[in-house]
Design a protein around this motif. Sequence first.
Motif, PDB file in Angstrom:
ATOM      1  N   THR A 102       0.839  -1.206   0.000  1.00  0.00           N
ATOM      2  CA  THR A 102       0.000   0.000   0.000  1.00  0.00           C
ATOM      3  C   THR A 102       0.873   1.255   0.000  1.00  0.00           C
ATOM      4  O   THR A 102       0.661   2.182  -0.796  1.00  0.00           O
ATOM      5  N   THR A 103       1.851   1.261   0.897  1.00  0.00           N
ATOM      6  CA  THR A 103       2.767   2.404   0.937  1.00  0.00           C
ATOM      7  C   THR A 103       3.576   2.506  -0.351  1.00  0.00           C
ATOM      8  O   THR A 103       3.773   3.592  -0.901  1.00  0.00           O
ATOM      9  N   ALA A 104       4.058   1.376  -0.841  1.00  0.00           N
ATOM     10  CA  ALA A 104       4.890   1.386  -2.051  1.00  0.00           C
ATOM     11  C   ALA A 104       4.138   1.892  -3.266  1.00  0.00           C
ATOM     12  O   ALA A 104       4.691   2.617  -4.099  1.00  0.00           O
ATOM     13  N   LEU A 105       2.856   1.520  -3.383  1.00  0.00           N
ATOM     14  CA  LEU A 105       2.087   1.855  -4.588  1.00  0.00           C
ATOM     15  C   LEU A 105       1.360   3.183  -4.484  1.00  0.00           C
ATOM     16  O   LEU A 105       0.742   3.617  -5.465  1.00  0.00           O
ATOM     17  N   THR A 106       1.413   3.846  -3.342  1.00  0.00           N
ATOM     18  CA  THR A 106       0.767   5.157  -3.207  1.00  0.00           C
ATOM     19  C   THR A 106       1.803   6.262  -3.026  1.00  0.00           C
ATOM     20  O   THR A 106       1.901   7.183  -3.841  1.00  0.00           O
ATOM     21  N   LEU A 107       2.592   6.169  -1.935  1.00  0.00           N
ATOM     22  CA  LEU A 107       3.565   7.224  -1.670  1.00  0.00           C
ATOM     23  C   LEU A 107       4.748   7.185  -2.632  1.00  0.00           C
ATOM     24  O   LEU A 107       5.317   8.224  -2.968  1.00  0.00           O
ATOM     25  N   GLY A 108       5.125   5.978  -3.097  1.00  0.00           N
ATOM     26  CA  GLY A 108       6.235   5.894  -4.046  1.00  0.00           C
ATOM     27  C   GLY A 108       5.945   6.619  -5.350  1.00  0.00           C
ATOM     28  O   GLY A 108       6.706   7.514  -5.751  1.00  0.00           O
ATOM     29  N   PRO A 109       4.866   6.298  -6.064  1.00  0.00           N
ATOM     30  CA  PRO A 109       4.550   7.038  -7.290  1.00  0.00           C
ATOM     31  C   PRO A 109       4.310   8.518  -7.045  1.00  0.00           C
ATOM     32  O   PRO A 109       4.623   9.351  -7.903  1.00  0.00           O
ATOM     33  N   LEU A 110       3.743   8.859  -5.842  1.00  0.00           N
ATOM     34  CA  LEU A 110       3.538  10.274  -5.544  1.00  0.00           C
ATOM     35  C   LEU A 110       4.870  11.013  -5.461  1.00  0.00           C
ATOM     36  O   LEU A 110       5.018  12.124  -5.991  1.00  0.00           O
ATOM     37  N   GLN A 111       5.856  10.390  -4.800  1.00  0.00           N
ATOM     38  CA  GLN A 111       7.179  11.017  -4.726  1.00  0.00           C
ATOM     39  C   GLN A 111       7.799  11.142  -6.112  1.00  0.00           C
ATOM     40  O   GLN A 111       8.376  12.183  -6.452  1.00  0.00           O
ATOM     41  N   ILE A 112       7.698  10.108  -6.913  1.00  0.00           N
ATOM     42  CA  ILE A 112       8.263  10.171  -8.266  1.00  0.00           C
ATOM     43  C   ILE A 112       7.599  11.277  -9.072  1.00  0.00           C
ATOM     44  O   ILE A 112       8.260  12.051  -9.780  1.00  0.00           O
ATOM     45  N   LEU A 113       6.261  11.395  -8.953  1.00  0.00           N
ATOM     46  CA  LEU A 113       5.537  12.427  -9.704  1.00  0.00           C
ATOM     47  C   LEU A 113       5.954  13.824  -9.267  1.00  0.00           C
ATOM     48  O   LEU A 113       6.210  14.704 -10.104  1.00  0.00           O
ATOM     49  N   LEU A 114       6.030  14.050  -7.946  1.00  0.00           N
ATOM     50  CA  LEU A 114       6.405  15.372  -7.452  1.00  0.00           C
ATOM     51  C   LEU A 114       7.822  15.750  -7.890  1.00  0.00           C
ATOM     52  O   LEU A 114       8.071  16.877  -8.331  1.00  0.00           O
ATOM     53  N   LEU A 115       8.737  14.808  -7.774  1.00  0.00           N
ATOM     54  CA  LEU A 115      10.116  15.101  -8.171  1.00  0.00           C
ATOM     55  C   LEU A 115      10.237  15.293  -9.680  1.00  0.00           C
ATOM     56  O   LEU A 115      11.036  16.104 -10.152  1.00  0.00           O
ATOM     57  N   ALA A 116       9.449  14.528 -10.452  1.00  0.00           N
ATOM     58  CA  ALA A 116       9.477  14.709 -11.904  1.00  0.00           C
ATOM     59  C   ALA A 116       8.955  16.092 -12.286  1.00  0.00           C
ATOM     60  O   ALA A 116       9.497  16.748 -13.189  1.00  0.00           O
ATOM     61  N   VAL A 117       7.913  16.560 -11.587  1.00  0.00           N
ATOM     62  CA  VAL A 117       7.403  17.909 -11.851  1.00  0.00           C
ATOM     63  C   VAL A 117       8.451  18.958 -11.494  1.00  0.00           C
ATOM     64  O   VAL A 117       8.654  19.939 -12.220  1.00  0.00           O
ATOM     65  N   LEU A 118       9.136  18.758 -10.354  1.00  0.00           N
ATOM     66  CA  LEU A 118      10.204  19.680  -9.981  1.00  0.00           C
ATOM     67  C   LEU A 118      11.312  19.699 -11.029  1.00  0.00           C
ATOM     68  O   LEU A 118      11.833  20.766 -11.387  1.00  0.00           O
ATOM     69  N   ALA A 119      11.682  18.522 -11.523  1.00  0.00           N
ATOM     70  CA  ALA A 119      12.708  18.463 -12.572  1.00  0.00           C
ATOM     71  C   ALA A 119      12.219  19.132 -13.851  1.00  0.00           C
ATOM     72  O   ALA A 119      12.967  19.869 -14.505  1.00  0.00           O
ATOM     73  N   TYR A 120      10.962  18.882 -14.199  1.00  0.00           N
ATOM     74  CA  TYR A 120      10.374  19.452 -15.415  1.00  0.00           C
ATOM     75  C   TYR A 120      10.379  20.978 -15.377  1.00  0.00           C
ATOM     76  O   TYR A 120      10.686  21.646 -16.364  1.00  0.00           O
ATOM     77  N   LEU A 121      10.036  21.531 -14.200  1.00  0.00           N
ATOM     78  CA  LEU A 121       9.940  22.984 -14.073  1.00  0.00           C
ATOM     79  C   LEU A 121      11.262  23.631 -13.687  1.00  0.00           C
ATOM     80  O   LEU A 121      11.531  24.775 -14.077  1.00  0.00           O
ATOM     81  N   GLY A 122      12.083  22.928 -12.899  1.00  0.00           N
ATOM     82  CA  GLY A 122      13.254  23.571 -12.330  1.00  0.00           C
ATOM     83  C   GLY A 122      14.552  23.381 -13.068  1.00  0.00           C
ATOM     84  O   GLY A 122      15.400  24.289 -13.083  1.00  0.00           O
ATOM     85  N   PHE A 123      14.748  22.223 -13.678  1.00  0.00           N
ATOM     86  CA  PHE A 123      16.038  21.958 -14.322  1.00  0.00           C
ATOM     87  C   PHE A 123      16.385  22.974 -15.418  1.00  0.00           C
ATOM     88  O   PHE A 123      17.512  23.492 -15.431  1.00  0.00           O
ATOM     89  N   PRO A 124      15.479  23.269 -16.372  1.00  0.00           N
ATOM     90  CA  PRO A 124      15.864  24.194 -17.454  1.00  0.00           C
ATOM     91  C   PRO A 124      16.290  25.574 -16.963  1.00  0.00           C
ATOM     92  O   PRO A 124      17.361  26.056 -17.354  1.00  0.00           O
ATOM     93  N   PRO A 125      15.500  26.283 -16.102  1.00  0.00           N
ATOM     94  CA  PRO A 125      15.970  27.619 -15.690  1.00  0.00           C
ATOM     95  C   PRO A 125      17.235  27.594 -14.843  1.00  0.00           C
ATOM     96  O   PRO A 125      18.084  28.483 -14.966  1.00  0.00           O
ATOM     97  N   ILE A 126      17.400  26.566 -13.996  1.00  0.00           N
ATOM     98  CA  ILE A 126      18.615  26.496 -13.177  1.00  0.00           C
ATOM     99  C   ILE A 126      19.833  26.250 -14.066  1.00  0.00           C
ATOM    100  O   ILE A 126      20.891  26.857 -13.886  1.00  0.00           O
ATOM    101  N   ALA A 127      19.683  25.351 -15.042  1.00  0.00           N
ATOM    102  CA  ALA A 127      20.795  25.083 -15.953  1.00  0.00           C
ATOM    103  C   ALA A 127      21.141  26.327 -16.766  1.00  0.00           C
ATOM    104  O   ALA A 127      22.325  26.647 -16.969  1.00  0.00           O
TER     105      ALA A 127
END
Length: 398
Positions: free
Chosen positions: A140-165
């Motif tokens: 339950t934890t693996a299939l809920t919080l795990g994908p949520l963390q991946i999604l949040l970090l992917a959004v951060l990478a999507y929005l943050g990586f280009p301007p920081i670079a």
Amino acid sequence: MTPRQRWAQARRGGVYLLGSLLSGVATVLALPLLCVPRLARLSANWHRDRAGRLLGAPSASRPAKPATKRRAWADRATVRTSRALLWLPVNAISGMALGLPALLCVGNIVVAMIATSLWWAFRLEDRPRLFIDVPVIDWTTALTLGPLQILLLAVLAYLGFPPIARAHARICLVVLSHSTNEQLAERVAVLTRTRADVLDAHGAELRRIERDLHDGTQARLVAIAMRLAVARQAFTENPRDEQFVEGLLRDAHEGTEEAMTELREVIRTVYPPILADRGLHGALTAVTTRCGVPTQLDISDLERVPAAVEAVVYFAVAEALTNVTKHSQATAAGVQVSRTADRLSVVVTDNGTGGADDRRGTGIAGIRRRVLALDGIVDIDSPAGGPTAITVELPCGW
């Protein structure tokens, strides 16, 4: 910009930031070695070219060493060495400061993937934890919080990586930018080189036209003249041999049409008649319509454009779309033409496999020669895996 292109930017930004982090760490560890002037300049050139590629800014070539001005060259080398040595601490600080968030983001994505799929393989006390410090002890934890963390970090990478670079790349270019005198010297060197290229290309073009006219059109006109002379002689000597004369005249007529076709082909390579007949908008519409890949044309009001610029734009777009059809394996392409003040901008994009390189003989070198001849700029953004964007800027305020 499409979501795929934005993801490609995020990927390039992440790779750039991780590379900057490694470079910053390496600078700290090998600082005494990098303080050697030659190594410092090589490192600075690598960073400047890398930052220029990320920002889409053409990396200016280093000025050639003048044969009779060794002292001036030595002075410029001293200035470049000073900037390269200044870049070492700046790179160490900015590279680690801006690259560390990228490493943490990517690292936590990897941890979340491991925690989501392989938590059961760890011992109870060694099972991974998510970034919110929640141990993964059940599906339950693996299939809920795990994908949520991946999604949040992917959004951060999507929005943050280009301007920081881009921020790090701008810092690099500001520190390592050339002085006004160096920029002027490099500009003169570029204009000298492009002038020589233009003269060579002009000579080659004249030889090609002469060869096409001599081997093709002229040969056909000579054959037509010979047939007409034979027909005239046959008609004079035997007026009743109409069938023979008619055959000669028919052959001469067909040869005339073929010669006219070849002559039109030669003229088309000099200045496409479609530009004179339909203008740049109509010519590009015809090119995009004939392209083997579905192509969308977006062209704004360009006002009056010099004929030389129109010809370069036409040939550049035609060559770029030919490359798309032959090499890119793309399913869609686009051509955007716009004008800002006295600059005409052309962007040709496709969603293909990327990897376009003018050193591979795919026609991009020809585009670059044509554009540089008019003091224009060519930028190619074509990472492996795509997408590809070829940007051409030309002055048109003549």
